[in-house]
Design an enzyme around this catalytic site. Structure first.
Site, PDB file in Angstrom:
ATOM      1  N   SER A   1     -16.136 -73.206   5.390  1.00  0.00           N
ATOM      2  CA  SER A   1     -15.195 -72.361   6.419  1.00  0.00           C
ATOM      3  C   SER A   1     -16.232 -70.905   5.696  1.00  0.00           C
ATOM      4  O   SER A   1     -16.965 -70.617   4.958  1.00  0.00           O
ATOM      5  CB  SER A   1     -14.349 -71.616   4.521  1.00  0.00           C
ATOM      6  OG  SER A   1     -13.622 -73.225   4.782  1.00  0.00           O
TER       7      SER A   1
ATOM      8  N   HIS B   1     -10.305 -66.543   1.831  1.00  0.00           N
ATOM      9  CA  HIS B   1      -9.981 -67.736   0.745  1.00  0.00           C
ATOM     10  C   HIS B   1     -11.118 -67.907   0.140  1.00  0.00           C
ATOM     11  O   HIS B   1     -10.920 -68.808  -1.362  1.00  0.00           O
ATOM     12  CB  HIS B   1      -9.434 -69.013   1.449  1.00  0.00           C
ATOM     13  CG  HIS B   1      -9.968 -69.520   1.867  1.00  0.00           C
ATOM     14  ND1 HIS B   1      -9.870 -69.617   3.721  1.00  0.00           N
ATOM     15  CD2 HIS B   1     -10.816 -70.464   1.876  1.00  0.00           C
ATOM     16  CE1 HIS B   1     -11.223 -70.342   3.906  1.00  0.00           C
ATOM     17  NE2 HIS B   1     -11.515 -71.723   2.275  1.00  0.00           N
TER      18      HIS B   1
ATOM     19  N   ASP C   1      -7.246 -64.297   7.496  1.00  0.00           N
ATOM     20  CA  ASP C   1      -7.955 -64.979   7.091  1.00  0.00           C
ATOM     21  C   ASP C   1      -9.494 -64.800   7.036  1.00  0.00           C
ATOM     22  O   ASP C   1     -10.527 -65.595   6.468  1.00  0.00           O
ATOM     23  CB  ASP C   1      -8.167 -66.566   6.798  1.00  0.00           C
ATOM     24  CG  ASP C   1      -8.669 -67.370   5.361  1.00  0.00           C
ATOM     25  OD1 ASP C   1      -8.480 -67.067   4.616  1.00  0.00           O
ATOM     26  OD2 ASP C   1      -9.498 -68.283   5.997  1.00  0.00           O
TER      27      ASP C   1
END
Length: 394
Positions: free
Chosen positions: A248, A142, A172
């Site tokens: 992230s 993402h 992901d």
């Protein structure tokens, strides 16, 4: 007469002499006596003063001996305690410092730019981990999804353009590459050895490049958490180390400086929950990275359905409601239809969507497994041959 007079005169003279002499002798003796008396008095006073001082010191020393002893003991003990506390603090501090120094150079900041009305615009940012010295970096899908341009900023401040190699939306995870060589690389650990309470250290860019290289520390709060997000199920480590959106793709490390997870999600933005960060376990990530590097994709056994957990009180049925069947999949070939409810798979009762993943994780592509579905008031049993994962809309 004259003789007597002379004798009397002599006696008077001698007497006068004796009286005079006697007076002189008497006066000298009195002075000496007074001096002796004064000396004795001074000596007595001195002796009394010294004795009083010694007695007072003895009494005071005896009265406060316990207190003095305690103070001395405290002065001897407290420095040791302080030293021990300092050593403990230094050890903890040094452990985190060493991890930061060891892993920090392998962590990069990633900027995602996408085409907008006014040209290229910032579409987000995140972190990444260098795992190959030839410029390969792993991050979250993402972070780079939909990017028209990707740039990577190193801990040295150097910025390089990067290109997307391969991505896996279900996990992901994505791999990007910069044109560089001899880069420092992170060491991947073994997440199966991680225990609740272990030290967890997160490194990344929590709010963008301005806070690059931020280090936060905490503990591992839970293992093997299953988080359903964006239609996928993630097996993650839970930690209370502060993890923000920009973290992230960055590493979650143990106290030895080994990467045990890749920070991916943060629960709490919409639920006001703090201290609940999540990271994809590195063991799961390693197999995905290897598949992407070797084959350009991740091969997983796939039923061929999309659905959700459901409980029908009216029909007393609980399982996974099939909302869509993927064409040419194992489920389609077995005759599974939308509105079916999967109640059992591989002899295991299915109550939630996550239960399907538990079963599939124990099998490989090509395996045939039994499946029971509830359809129109009846239970039907079919055999499904597991196929490769096919992304929706492909």
């Amino acid at each position: 007469m004259d003789d007597n007079r002379e004798n009397r005169i002599k006696d008077v003279k001698w007497q006068s002499v004796d009286n005079a002499t006697g007076g002189i002798k008497f006066t000298n003796n009195r002075k000496k006596a007074r001096l002796k008396s004064l000396a004795k008095g001074v000596t007595f006073i001195l002796i009394a003063a010294v004795s009083g001082g010694i007695s007072g010191a003895y009494i005071s020393g005896k009265k406060y001996s316990d207190k003095s002893y305690t103070q001395i003991n405290q002065s001897l003990i407290e420095p040791k305690n302080q030293d021990n506390q300092t050593k403990i603090a230094d050890t903890s501090k040094n452990s985190i410092t060493k991890v930061a120094e060891m892993v920090g150079p392998t962590v990069v900041g990633i900027s995602n730019k996408a085409e907008g009305y006014f040209g290229l615009q910032d579409a987000g940012s995140g972190s990444g981990i260098i795992f190959d010295p030839n410029g390969y970096i792993v991050t979250n899908n993402h972070v780079v999804e939909g990017a028209s341009k990707i740039t990577v900023k190193f801990s040295s401040g150097k910025v390089l353009p990067a290109k997307l190699v391969k991505a896996d939306s279900r996990s992901d995870l994505a791999i990007i590459k910069v044109e560089a060589q001899n880069l420092p690389t992170a060491k991947f650990g073994d997440s199966s050895k991680v225990k609740v309470g272990d030290t967890a250290i997160a490194i990344g860019n929590p709010l963008g490049q301005e806070f690059s290289g931020s280090v936060t520390a905490g503990i591992i709060s839970a293992l093997n958490r299953k988080i359903q997000y964006g239609g996928a199920i993630y097996k993650v480590l839970q930690t209370d180390a502060a993890i923000s959106p920009g973290n992230s793709g960055g590493p979650l490390c143990n106290s030895a400086g080994e990467v045990i997870g890749i920070n991916s999600l943060k629960l709490g933005a919409d639920q006001n929950a703090e201290g609940m960060g999540f990271a994809i376990s590195i063991n799961e990530a390693k197999s995905i990275i290897n598949s992407l590097m070797s084959y350009g994709k991740v091969s997983r056994p796939f039923l061929g359905i999309y659905g959700q957990s459901v409980v029908s009180k009216e029909n007393k049925v609980e399982g996974v409601y099939v909302s869509e069947v993927v064409p040419e999949s194992g489920a389609a070939s077995a005759g599974i239809k939308p509105t079916d409810i999967i109640v059992e798979l591989d002899n295991k009762k299915i109550l939630r969507f996550e239960d399907l993943s538990d079963v599939l994780d124990k099998h490989k592509i090509g395996d045939s497994i039994k499946c029971k579905v509830w359809r129109n008031g009846k239970t039907i049993e079919v055999n499904i041959v597991l196929s490769d994962v096919k992304e929706k809309n492909k």
